[in-house]
Scaffold this active site. Structure first.
Site, mmCIF file in Angstrom:
data_model
loop_
_atom_site.group_PDB
_atom_site.id
_atom_site.type_symbol
_atom_site.label_atom_id
_atom_site.label_comp_id
_atom_site.label_asym_id
_atom_site.label_seq_id
_atom_site.Cartn_x
_atom_site.Cartn_y
_atom_site.Cartn_z
ATOM 1 N N GLY A 1 0.834 -1.212 0.000
ATOM 2 C CA GLY A 1 0.000 0.000 0.000
ATOM 3 C C GLY A 1 0.862 1.252 0.000
ATOM 4 O O GLY A 1 0.597 2.218 -0.726
ATOM 5 N N ASP B 1 10.296 6.659 7.466
ATOM 6 C CA ASP B 1 10.104 6.172 8.827
ATOM 7 C C ASP B 1 9.239 7.204 9.526
ATOM 8 O O ASP B 1 9.500 8.406 9.431
ATOM 9 C CB ASP B 1 11.445 6.016 9.566
ATOM 10 C CG ASP B 1 11.302 5.125 10.794
ATOM 11 O OD1 ASP B 1 10.948 3.940 10.620
ATOM 12 O OD2 ASP B 1 11.518 5.605 11.910
ATOM 13 N N PHE C 1 -4.955 4.669 9.048
ATOM 14 C CA PHE C 1 -4.373 3.488 9.692
ATOM 15 C C PHE C 1 -3.550 3.957 10.874
ATOM 16 O O PHE C 1 -3.473 5.155 11.163
ATOM 17 C CB PHE C 1 -3.524 2.692 8.693
ATOM 18 C CG PHE C 1 -2.448 3.520 8.041
ATOM 19 C CD1 PHE C 1 -1.197 3.641 8.614
ATOM 20 C CD2 PHE C 1 -2.712 4.215 6.864
ATOM 21 C CE1 PHE C 1 -0.225 4.418 8.022
ATOM 22 C CE2 PHE C 1 -1.738 4.984 6.260
ATOM 23 C CZ PHE C 1 -0.496 5.100 6.840
#
Lengths: 198, 198
Positions: A18, A75, A156
């Site tokens: 994704g 990150d 998410f």
């Protein structure tokens, strides 16, 4: 000067399909063709860095060396002021081996208790590494407040408990486009695009 | 592309004369003329960022805007693995209002106790901001182990309890030149020089 990435082939140092697709769409207008580290069968290095930038650098560098192509890594995580910046670079690890973000969000809420300072920031570090060792990094942030209980079913990670400043809905309640305008990742990509696509 | 700083006049966004002098010496070979934020009477912004990079950015940006010149800021500290990266961006603040690093070092040693993992990293983030809003950031690190008791009288901050990997003396026991070769600040400046002095 940061080297241009225009019309380059670029490895995305991620095994998350994704994320690779999203980055591919973001960079398509610049003629960049992306290929994932997973597709190339590259190993995932251990994230031993002390900061978001250091972890993005070590992932980008490992992928660039292994593939012989420029590589991009990200990150990111959540830093809560009243928790001295936790969970920070350990944001994913707070979800345990199953990467359970319901558990991770509950841990944040419990650690925060009824502390009056709810301020938090999402941080995204991007690193572009070239096989000859050159590296450029970009960091984006967005400030907001931790809310409880979690709200919304989109996004998410910690999105359901993060309400960006000046808004009354969480990241998980926002349409993708709205979130993509103001997210930490958008902020970091704006900086990357300004430096790498002159 | 990051804009060149060669032969530029550059504001160092710091009120620490020692730091301004050191940076001036590092950049003199590139024809850069430095002036301190303190000399210009610029205010010191509150360090509200969630990361070293974010704090360096906000200091550089504030100085560049106020002075109408490119500005360089640094933000640095010590991240101890077993303390989840603490003291991190709070490294100076662990010394209390008097910036007492004997106190701060004792706090680190007490928090660490006899934990078997002594690994720590010094981190230095540098940000260069231009008055038109362009910004570039660079992060350097050096890994080492926390030792106790403190050893050595040179350096500053947490140097007496930081022994870099592959060495048997602390940063505070090293001659300035030796430390300057391998420090987090040297690592960050190498990246800055590669990008800003092509």
């Amino acid at each position: 000067m940061t080297r241009s990435l225009a019309n380059a082939e670029l490895v995305i140092a991620s095994h998350n399909q994704g994320k690779v697709r999203e980055i591919g769409e973001l960079l398509a207008p610049y003629g960049v063709e992306v290929v994932s580290a997973g597709f190339l069968g590259l190993p995932e290095p251990e994230e031993t860095g002390a900061t978001f930038v250091a972890n993005a650098e070590l992932k980008a560098r490992a992928a660039a060396m292994a593939a012989g192509l420029p590589a991009l890594a990200d990150d990111s995580g959540l830093a809560v002021e009243a928790l001295n910046g936790d969970p920070g670079i350990y944001s994913a690890r707070w979800g345990g081996p199953g990467k359970d973000f319901d558990l991770a969000m509950r841990k944040v809420a419990e650690a925060l208790g009824d502390h009056p300072n709810r301020r938090a920031r999402f941080v995204c570090a991007l690193a572009v590494a070239w096989p000859d060792g050159e590296i450029a990094t970009f960091e984006g942030t967005v400030a907001g407040d931790i809310v409880w209980p979690p709200r919304g079913g989109q996004g998410f990670g910690y999105d359901p408990i993060f309400q960006p400043l000046g808004h009354t809905i969480t990241f998980a309640e926002m349409a993708g486009d709205a979130k993509h305008q103001l997210s930490h990742r958008a902020d970091a990509f704006r900086k990357l695009v300004a430096a790498c696509f002159p």
